[in-house]
Design a protein around this motif. Sequence first.
Motif, PDB file in Angstrom:
ATOM      1  N   ARG A 184      -9.518   8.207  10.220  1.00 24.17           N
ATOM      2  CA  ARG A 184      -9.708   8.845   8.879  1.00 24.17           C
ATOM      3  C   ARG A 184     -10.902   9.807   9.213  1.00 24.17           C
ATOM      4  O   ARG A 184     -10.744  10.892   8.640  1.00 24.17           O
ATOM      5  CB  ARG A 184     -10.281   8.100   7.839  1.00 24.17           C
ATOM      6  CG  ARG A 184      -8.869   7.098   7.002  1.00 24.17           C
ATOM      7  CD  ARG A 184      -9.480   6.686   5.691  1.00 24.17           C
ATOM      8  NE  ARG A 184     -10.465   5.498   5.800  1.00 24.17           N
ATOM      9  CZ  ARG A 184      -9.717   4.261   5.755  1.00 24.17           C
ATOM     10  NH1 ARG A 184      -8.703   3.897   5.692  1.00 24.17           N
ATOM     11  NH2 ARG A 184     -10.875   3.382   6.210  1.00 24.17           N
ATOM     12  N   HIS A 433       5.506  11.342  -0.669  1.00 26.51           N
ATOM     13  CA  HIS A 433       4.040  11.363  -0.522  1.00 26.51           C
ATOM     14  C   HIS A 433       3.432  10.078  -0.800  1.00 26.51           C
ATOM     15  O   HIS A 433       3.621   9.702  -2.057  1.00 26.51           O
ATOM     16  CB  HIS A 433       3.614  12.603  -1.159  1.00 26.51           C
ATOM     17  CG  HIS A 433       2.103  12.894  -0.914  1.00 26.51           C
ATOM     18  ND1 HIS A 433       0.902  12.291  -1.146  1.00 26.51           N
ATOM     19  CD2 HIS A 433       1.572  13.793   0.055  1.00 26.51           C
ATOM     20  CE1 HIS A 433      -0.005  12.535  -0.770  1.00 26.51           C
ATOM     21  NE2 HIS A 433       0.167  13.849   0.059  1.00 26.51           N
ATOM     22  N   CYS A 434       2.903   9.225  -0.045  1.00 23.91           N
ATOM     23  CA  CYS A 434       2.418   7.940  -0.270  1.00 23.91           C
ATOM     24  C   CYS A 434       1.181   7.787   0.622  1.00 23.91           C
ATOM     25  O   CYS A 434       1.226   8.412   1.595  1.00 23.91           O
ATOM     26  CB  CYS A 434       3.504   7.016  -0.229  1.00 23.91           C
ATOM     27  SG  CYS A 434       4.378   6.827   1.348  1.00 23.91           S
ATOM     28  N   SER A 435       0.208   7.026   0.132  1.00 24.52           N
ATOM     29  CA  SER A 435      -0.903   6.557   0.851  1.00 24.52           C
ATOM     30  C   SER A 435      -0.450   5.559   2.242  1.00 24.52           C
ATOM     31  O   SER A 435       0.644   5.028   2.063  1.00 24.52           O
ATOM     32  CB  SER A 435      -2.170   5.831   0.082  1.00 24.52           C
ATOM     33  OG  SER A 435      -1.439   4.599  -0.592  1.00 24.52           O
ATOM     34  N   ARG A 436      -1.466   5.392   2.919  1.00 26.28           N
ATOM     35  CA  ARG A 436      -1.212   4.302   4.118  1.00 26.28           C
ATOM     36  C   ARG A 436      -1.164   2.921   3.478  1.00 26.28           C
ATOM     37  O   ARG A 436      -0.350   2.251   4.107  1.00 26.28           O
ATOM     38  CB  ARG A 436      -2.475   4.705   5.098  1.00 26.28           C
ATOM     39  CG  ARG A 436      -2.449   5.864   5.701  1.00 26.28           C
ATOM     40  CD  ARG A 436      -3.808   5.919   6.457  1.00 26.28           C
ATOM     41  NE  ARG A 436      -4.034   5.161   7.431  1.00 26.28           N
ATOM     42  CZ  ARG A 436      -3.522   5.489   8.709  1.00 26.28           C
ATOM     43  NH1 ARG A 436      -3.198   6.693   9.097  1.00 26.28           N
ATOM     44  NH2 ARG A 436      -3.852   4.531   9.746  1.00 26.28           N
ATOM     45  N   GLU A 437      -2.030   2.726   2.497  1.00 24.98           N
ATOM     46  CA  GLU A 437      -1.834   1.280   2.091  1.00 24.98           C
ATOM     47  C   GLU A 437      -0.185   1.160   1.566  1.00 24.98           C
ATOM     48  O   GLU A 437       0.331  -0.057   1.473  1.00 24.98           O
ATOM     49  CB  GLU A 437      -2.616   1.251   0.866  1.00 24.98           C
ATOM     50  CG  GLU A 437      -4.261   1.066   1.288  1.00 24.98           C
ATOM     51  CD  GLU A 437      -4.712   2.421   1.865  1.00 24.98           C
ATOM     52  OE1 GLU A 437      -4.086   3.302   1.441  1.00 24.98           O
ATOM     53  OE2 GLU A 437      -5.666   2.511   2.491  1.00 24.98           O
ATOM     54  N   GLN A 438       0.206   2.123   0.678  1.00 21.50           N
ATOM     55  CA  GLN A 438       1.668   2.059   0.280  1.00 21.50           C
ATOM     56  C   GLN A 438       2.789   1.786   1.240  1.00 21.50           C
ATOM     57  O   GLN A 438       3.467   1.121   1.353  1.00 21.50           O
ATOM     58  CB  GLN A 438       2.092   3.193  -0.741  1.00 21.50           C
ATOM     59  CG  GLN A 438       1.454   3.108  -1.975  1.00 21.50           C
ATOM     60  CD  GLN A 438       1.776   4.404  -2.859  1.00 21.50           C
ATOM     61  OE1 GLN A 438       1.866   5.615  -2.326  1.00 21.50           O
ATOM     62  NE2 GLN A 438       2.047   4.119  -4.233  1.00 21.50           N
ATOM     63  N   GLU A 446       0.523  -0.161   9.144  1.00 20.02           N
ATOM     64  CA  GLU A 446       0.129   1.123   9.142  1.00 20.02           C
ATOM     65  C   GLU A 446       0.728   2.167   9.927  1.00 20.02           C
ATOM     66  O   GLU A 446       0.802   1.624  11.006  1.00 20.02           O
ATOM     67  CB  GLU A 446      -1.414   1.457   8.569  1.00 20.02           C
ATOM     68  CG  GLU A 446      -1.873   0.744   7.556  1.00 20.02           C
ATOM     69  CD  GLU A 446      -3.506   1.125   7.555  1.00 20.02           C
ATOM     70  OE1 GLU A 446      -3.818   1.783   8.331  1.00 20.02           O
ATOM     71  OE2 GLU A 446      -4.178   0.807   6.493  1.00 20.02           O
ATOM     72  N   THR A 450      -1.226  10.561  10.456  1.00 19.40           N
ATOM     73  CA  THR A 450      -1.831  10.745   9.038  1.00 19.40           C
ATOM     74  C   THR A 450      -0.906  11.026   8.197  1.00 19.40           C
ATOM     75  O   THR A 450      -0.151  11.538   8.480  1.00 19.40           O
ATOM     76  CB  THR A 450      -3.126  11.581   9.287  1.00 19.40           C
ATOM     77  OG1 THR A 450      -2.482  12.861   9.766  1.00 19.40           O
ATOM     78  CG2 THR A 450      -4.223  11.189  10.200  1.00 19.40           C
ATOM     79  N   PRO A 451      -1.169  10.869   6.827  1.00 18.71           N
ATOM     80  CA  PRO A 451      -0.145  11.279   5.855  1.00 18.71           C
ATOM     81  C   PRO A 451       0.092  12.968   5.886  1.00 18.71           C
ATOM     82  O   PRO A 451      -1.115  13.861   6.221  1.00 18.71           O
ATOM     83  CB  PRO A 451      -0.794  11.107   4.450  1.00 18.71           C
ATOM     84  CG  PRO A 451      -1.504   9.963   4.770  1.00 18.71           C
ATOM     85  CD  PRO A 451      -2.315  10.149   6.253  1.00 18.71           C
TER      86      PRO A 451
END
Length: 535
Positions: A184, A433-438, A446, A450-451
């Motif tokens: 990050r 479009h989703c986060s790394r946690e999703q 993971e 990166t997204p």
Amino acid sequence: MARRPLPRILSNGSASITRSREFARTAADNATDVLHPLITITRGLRLLAGAGRQKWAATPKDKRGPTLFLVAACVLAFALMPYGGLIALVTVMGAAAWTGRERTPVKTGPDEAETARLRSLYEALVPYFSVAEDPGPLFSHGGDWEKAFSGYEFDGDGRLTRLQVTYPAYFTDSEAASRARIERLLHAKSGRGREYHFAWDEEGNRLVMSVLGALPTSIGAQRFVTAPGETVLGFTDGDAVQRTVPVHDGDTTRDAPPVVWRTGARSTEPHLLVIGQPGSGTTTLMRSIALQALQHGDILIVEGGGTGEYACLTGRDGVLAVECGPAGALTTLEWAAHETERRLIAANRARQAGHPVPDDIRRPLWILLDRPGVLGHLAAADGRRDPQELLQVPLRHGRAANVTVVLTDQFDGLDTLGETVRTHCRARVVLGHCSREQVESVLGTEPHTTPAADVPPGRGYARLGTGPVLRLQVPATPDPYDEATGEAERQAVLGLLPERQEPVVEAAVPAASGVPEPVLPRSVTVAADGMAVTD
């Protein structure tokens, strides 16, 4: 006292001096332009003379005599030749002009702006890669960043495209949380709006960050070069897989790296789960899988959304049923469970008798279930059982019976998926479009990227079993009956559909009270005990 005027040369001499400077500068520029060839030749002669002196100094003493004799012989030969002196002069002048030409200086290191960016990255990493007990820290405030950054590349805009970081051995690179913090930070400091790939070498204590290009979205629905039992889910990066397939990309044909999902009796991931955001392309992926499955098998489609996205498949050869309502879905899935049991029994009897497995057992059966969470909610409101309960038999025994289950749902329906679905659907895809946690909640780990800032439909990640997480772009397979679909894409999908045939009903599945009976293919009948029998 009256002020005496300044002399004339001091009062208006500055203008004369300025004009004189401009005249001198112009004259010097013009002289440089006129004498530029002479300057170039002079520089070349100086370089040639220096190279000659170095060559003569490097020549051993025992070889200087023959070398000098060879040079004298060449000079004598030119002197005796007609126009030899002129040819020698032109040759020397040409060599001098070529040697003395102005060359673009080769960049050997980062410029001032790039050095400032690298130093900023180094200072930002100091709190993560240093401890107070380290007597010789690799990362320290005001330290030497060249020791930590062993490789780097910049683009034309001065932004990092590749960075190799050497970190201390005591950094906890085996922990996902520690790696995520570094990723990050590098993502934020190197510039947002791009996708970065992070390759961790725990053995060598190195991290390589590289910028990824966008996956192509111009590959549409088509016949892919695959073997029976192989399904192309989409396309990924060239260095992520060891295989390519020829594809039609617009007006050209090229090789593209596919994400191939293998099904059948020898598959380790016989069932697929697709999760995505609304409008992320989950239905597009389902249509793409259906078109590929119809080449060698039969399909059952159960649509929970009720939007008619699969109307183009109704009545086609190989499409056993397309159900949208909860009642028809329950009846169809009940028949699929009985069909799975029938296949298991027939295959077991054939093996015990020493006979090959019948052809109808070897022909794959695909169960495509879209939005099972919606169907479960509607069934519960109507007092019926959850359709997912009927999937237990196909999910548990589908590999041996050559039955494949594909489920798609959205993130808001992820909690409604049963334990059987989560256990047996080991091939998984996340779209949108989703986060790394999703992504981790679906794929189990993971991604190392990166997204993406711009997520087109069909863009996401795929993971087959315990394999690596791969970037994925689903081939464009829109609904041909949708008015918003382009003509070229519509014709591409319609060209892959089988011929339309009118179904012939020979027998009906025993249905519960008030439940309509689904239309079965003409080759399938059902015995009195509820077991399906193929003619």
